[in-house]
Design an enzyme around this catalytic site. Structure first.
Site, PDB file in Angstrom:
ATOM      1  N   ASP A  32       0.970  -1.226  -0.065  1.00  0.00           N
ATOM      2  CA  ASP A  32       0.148  -0.047  -0.206  1.00  0.00           C
ATOM      3  C   ASP A  32       0.854   1.275  -0.167  1.00  0.00           C
ATOM      4  O   ASP A  32       0.713   1.948   0.815  1.00  0.00           O
ATOM      5  CB  ASP A  32      -0.968  -0.008   1.183  1.00  0.00           C
ATOM      6  CG  ASP A  32      -1.768  -1.434   1.488  1.00  0.00           C
ATOM      7  OD1 ASP A  32      -2.190  -1.800   0.456  1.00  0.00           O
ATOM      8  OD2 ASP A  32      -1.787  -1.655   2.433  1.00  0.00           O
ATOM      9  N   GLU A 203     -11.195   0.110  -3.420  1.00  0.00           N
ATOM     10  CA  GLU A 203     -10.551   0.522  -2.274  1.00  0.00           C
ATOM     11  C   GLU A 203      -9.354   1.590  -2.391  1.00  0.00           C
ATOM     12  O   GLU A 203      -9.305   1.925  -3.794  1.00  0.00           O
ATOM     13  CB  GLU A 203     -10.225  -0.540  -1.424  1.00  0.00           C
ATOM     14  CG  GLU A 203      -9.299  -1.538  -1.928  1.00  0.00           C
ATOM     15  CD  GLU A 203      -8.878  -2.704  -0.915  1.00  0.00           C
ATOM     16  OE1 GLU A 203      -9.385  -2.901  -0.006  1.00  0.00           O
ATOM     17  OE2 GLU A 203      -8.016  -3.589  -1.636  1.00  0.00           O
TER      18      GLU A 203
HETATM   19  O1  FUB Z   1      -3.238  -3.641   3.139  1.00  0.00           O
HETATM   20  C1  FUB Z   1      -4.391  -4.079   3.872  1.00  0.00           C
HETATM   21  C2  FUB Z   1      -5.410  -3.718   3.007  1.00  0.00           C
HETATM   22  O2  FUB Z   1      -5.470  -4.419   1.721  1.00  0.00           O
HETATM   23  C3  FUB Z   1      -5.478  -2.328   2.290  1.00  0.00           C
HETATM   24  O3  FUB Z   1      -5.809  -1.267   3.151  1.00  0.00           O
HETATM   25  C4  FUB Z   1      -6.317  -2.445   1.009  1.00  0.00           C
HETATM   26  O4  FUB Z   1      -6.103  -1.124   0.297  1.00  0.00           O
HETATM   27  C5  FUB Z   1      -5.785  -3.609   0.488  1.00  0.00           C
HETATM   28  O5  FUB Z   1      -4.308  -3.400   0.118  1.00  0.00           O
END
Ligand code: FUB
Length: 444
Positions: A32, A203
């Protein structure tokens, strides 16, 4: 004795330097990544994955802390160490391993770090916390409570040219946006849903502005693993017009991808993650590649590379297994290594591996060394300028070392004087079968 303690102290204080190529960091799992230009340097703020013990974490992820990284040349990266730990967060549930995707942004000389965490009060799956520092690498002072009025994952903050800050966040069918007050930790007005985006799971929102256009980018999963998609608009809160993908979905069982886009020294770069080292979708590694725009402002598709970004000094051990292109050879992880290291192997006669952007400008180079291993009759390693048809730089004979992992260093004089930044290609010559394995080359 004093010297020994001094050495230990230095190891603890001095930042850890890592070398570019993809994945960017090999001593930790990082995911991320949010990249920002701060004080003229390129900083990356990723989350960190560790292996989950039985019953720990959520959705298979165990994410206990954050590190910060920086680079001035996009090739050598400094790990500034752990900047926030899950158990330092007052409002957070202890040992919940839920420190998911973060962001960090500068305003008026202060650095605001935003992160999702699992709250002790169980009021939501994730709340968003803020920590503030006077320098990008900290020390960060954590706010005592989470931000009121928002709950969700993957915070991203964008500051427009008029100074107004916006917080984007969320995962699910909807992504959200809300204005922030000047204090950067209180929301201002109503939370709105971003309109104009395609249906299905989304997301990791990341907003950037270029030539007056607002680019709202996000990982999207209509089915299978995430692809990086974007929409454009004329205002930070939308509505947006969906424009499609700029990175295709993974096809090898890494479900997530999560990115950021930044302009540094005149080049646009996308940071993202994959599971290159672990092949485990919960132990990810951040990567970076150049990103280009078409004349009409649309984003060109980015094909993830191993070579990544930045310029490699010719005096480095050049990891040609992080290649730009390869033919009749493979790159595989070496076994029995403490830190991940790859080799070029299954090398056949006429094969080659190309590595772009090597800097010969700092010194006069006269020799090249290669680290090789061979359990066959060997062959010749040619190093050429540009592509595999390019001018010969050096020709190094390689003999048997009696095992495919019995490494030795061989060298040759340069036949061409090298200047400036050049692409190079290692060309493999020999007889039948696999010729030899190659670890790195280094100019001297
Ligand atoms: O890394 C945990 C979660 O998985 C992140 O917050 C999302 O964007 C995905 O990458």
């Amino acid at each position: 004795m004093i010297r020994f303690f001094k050495a230990i102290l230095l190891m603890l204080i001095l930042p850890f330097i890592v070398e570019g190529n993809n994945p960017l960091v090999k001593h930790l799992y990082t995911a991320d990544p949010t990249a920002r230009v701060m004080n003229g340097k390129l900083y990356v703020f990723p989350s960190c994955d560790i292996k989950c013990a039985e019953g720990e974490g959520n959705n298979g992820f165990c994410m206990p802390f954050y590190h910060a990284f920086s680079s001035e040349n996009m090739f050598d990266w400094t790990d500034h160490g752990r900047i926030i730990d899950q158990n330092d967060v007052q409002w957070g549930k202890k040992n919940s391993y839920g420190m998911w995707a973060p962001d960090c942004i500068e305003k008026d000389g202060k650095y605001y770090y935003y992160f999702p965490g699992m709250p002790e009060d169980s009021s939501a799956f994730r709340r968003i916390g803020v920590a503030i520092a006077k320098s990008p690498e900290g020390p960060y002072k954590l706010e005592k409570d989470y931000m009121k009025g928002v709950s969700g994952i993957d915070p991203n903050v964008f500051i427009d040219d008029d100074g107004q800050a916006y917080l984007y966040y969320g995962g699910g069918e909807k992504l959200q946006v809300v204005k922030l007050k000047d204090d950067m930790k209180t929301i201002d007005g109503e939370v709105k849903t971003i309109m104009g985006l395609p249906a299905k799971y989304k997301e990791g929102p990341f907003m950037f502005k270029r030539n007056g256009v607002y680019y709202f980018t996000f990982p999207h999963s209509p089915s299978g693993s995430e692809e990086l998609a974007y929409a454009i608009g004329t205002s930070p809160m939308g509505p947006f017009e969906y424009k499609g993908l700029f990175m295709q979905r993974w096809t090898d069982h890494c479900w997530t991808n999560h990115h950021s886009v930044v302009e540094y020294k005149g080049q646009w770069i996308v940071f993202y993650h994959h599971h290159d080292i672990s092949k485990d979708e919960h132990l990810r590694s951040m990567c970076a590649d150049y990103l280009n725009f078409n004349a009409d402002g649309t984003i060109q598709e980015v094909i993830p590379s191993l070579r990544g970004i930045g310029i490699c000094p010719a005096s480095n051990k050049i990891q040609v297994d992080r290649y730009t292109d390869i033919h009749k050879a493979q790159a595989n992880l070496m076994s029995d290594q403490e830190e991940p290291n790859w080799q070029v192997d299954y090398i056949e006669n006429g094969g080659w591996v190309k590595y772009d952007r090597v800097d010969f400008s700092k010194k006069k180079y006269t020799k090249v060394t290669a680290r090789v291993a061979c359990d066959a009759q060997g062959g010749v390693l040619e190093i050429r300028q540009g592509g595999h048809w390019g001018k010969l730089i050096a020709s190094i004979p390689v003999k048997s070392t009696e095992a495919w992992n019995n490494w030795t260093e061989v060298e040759a004089e340069l036949q061409t004087s090298m200047q400036g930044v050049q692409n190079i290609t290692c060309v493999f010559k020999g007889d039948k079968g696999y010729l030899y394995n190659l670890d790195w080359i280094q100019f001297r």
